[in-house]
Structure formats: structure tokens, C-alpha cells
Design a protein around this motif. Structure first.
Motif, mmCIF file in Angstrom:
data_model
loop_
_atom_site.group_PDB
_atom_site.id
_atom_site.type_symbol
_atom_site.label_atom_id
_atom_site.label_comp_id
_atom_site.label_asym_id
_atom_site.label_seq_id
_atom_site.Cartn_x
_atom_site.Cartn_y
_atom_site.Cartn_z
ATOM 1 N N TYR A 1 17.350 -7.156 9.759
ATOM 2 C CA TYR A 1 16.723 -7.497 8.485
ATOM 3 C C TYR A 1 17.715 -7.309 7.340
ATOM 4 O O TYR A 1 18.563 -6.426 7.381
ATOM 5 C CB TYR A 1 15.485 -6.634 8.211
ATOM 6 N N TRP B 1 18.200 -5.840 4.065
ATOM 7 C CA TRP B 1 17.592 -4.855 3.191
ATOM 8 C C TRP B 1 18.373 -4.749 1.897
ATOM 9 O O TRP B 1 19.594 -4.754 1.899
ATOM 10 C CB TRP B 1 17.619 -3.472 3.849
ATOM 11 N N LEU C 1 18.039 -2.097 -1.182
ATOM 12 C CA LEU C 1 17.363 -0.929 -1.725
ATOM 13 C C LEU C 1 17.950 -0.583 -3.077
ATOM 14 O O LEU C 1 19.150 -0.706 -3.296
ATOM 15 C CB LEU C 1 17.514 0.259 -0.779
#
Length: 171
Positions: A5, A7, A9
Motif C-alpha cells: 500500500y 502510505w 503519514l
């Protein structure tokens, strides 16, 4: 990253977020304490002139992040409605913005000190096809070691979710 995935953040103040209505499911283990920035805490649950509980602000902010009809599942203090700021939180939960759909108390044996006991608070953002469930799911989650009680609890909870058209998002 292990699942492939992408990501992204960011570290930030969850209470001060301005983006809204981006997800259909929010799960949060709420921190307990007072939020220090009065200038940011402009929410219905605000307890001014006192400092407002961060967990109250994060509940309201979390519900703002949901699309209409989205579910918010919060691990919250068991004494959530017993504090001196409970009136503001109850006012928000009785507004036309959110539905209190359930509250399940975790087993007491999970907590060494009863003062830090937790509940699972199930809220739904108003809108779309969301309606207030009847009855609100109130209950006690069985002790982990009691397999029969847990199986019955899961069955009853699943039936309640289906009967009330509360669906978890699918991949």
C-alpha cells in the motif's frame, strides 16, 4: 509497506484538522486529558472557560471527518458521561449531526485499575440513509476466556448490526 500500500503519514494536531468528510469508517483509541489550546477548541463540546477534555474534542472532530452515514468507533473512558463536562458531550450526541448507536463496556478484568476502564462507543454521522437505531446497543463485552459467551455476543452484535443496516465498509 509490506502489503504494497502507498502510505502517506503526517504528524499533526488531530483537533486542529480542517479537512472534513473523507472516510466512511473511523476507529480511534482516544487519549484522556485536557486539550491545551483554547484558541483551537471551537467545538460544540467546548467547556470554556475551563480546558476541554481532548477525548471529547476528538470525538466531535472524528465525526466531522466521516462522510454522511459513516461510522465512528471510539475506545473511550467508561466514565465518559460522569465527568463535569459530560453535559456538553451529551448535547453534541443529541444534536442532529450524530447518532449514538451503541456503547459496549469492555470486560473489567482487562483493566488493573477500574478507574481506567474503557467502553466501545459506536457513533454514526447523520445523513445519507443513516437513522437512529432502536434500541441503542448497550452491553457488556464478555470476558475473553468465556468462549461461549463471546460467540453469543458476536452473534447478537452481528444481528443487531444487520437489523439496523449498519454496515462495515468493504474493500
Amino acid at each position: 509497506a509490506l502489503l504494497g500500500y502507498d502510505w502517506q503519514l503526517e504528524l499533526g494536531d488531530a483537533v486542529a484538522l480542517t479537512a472534513q468528510s473523507t472516510t466512511d469508517l473511523l476507529i480511534s483509541d482516544l487519549p484522556v486529558g485536557y486539550y491545551p489550546k483554547d484558541e483551537v477548541a471551537h467545538y460544540q463540546v467546548n467547556a470554556a472557560p475551563e480546558k476541554t477534555f481532548a477525548h471529547h474534542l476528538l470525538i466531535e472532530q472524528g465525526m466531522r471527518q466521516l462522510i454522511p452515514g459513516g461510522l465512528g468507533i471510539f475506545v473511550a473512558p467508561a466514565n465518559l458521561f460522569e465527568s463535569d463536562q459530560a453535559k456538553q458531550l451529551l448535547g453534541y450526541l443529541q444534536s442532529d449531526e450524530v447518532y449514538l448507536q451503541g456503547m459496549l463496556r469492555f470486560p473489567d478484568k482487562l483493566f488493573v485499575d477500574p478507574a481506567v476502564a474503557k467502553v466501545l462507543l459506536i457513533l454514526q454521522r447523520a445523513g445519507a440513509q443513516a437513522t437512529q437505531v432502536e434500541p441503542v446497543m448497550l452491553g457488556q463485552i464478555p470476558e475473553v476466556a468465556n468462549k461461549a459467551a463471546n460467540a453469543q455476543f458476536i452473534s447478537e452484535f452481528s444481528t443487531w448490526m444487520q437489523d439496523n443496516h449498519l454496515k462495515m465498509p468493504q474493500d
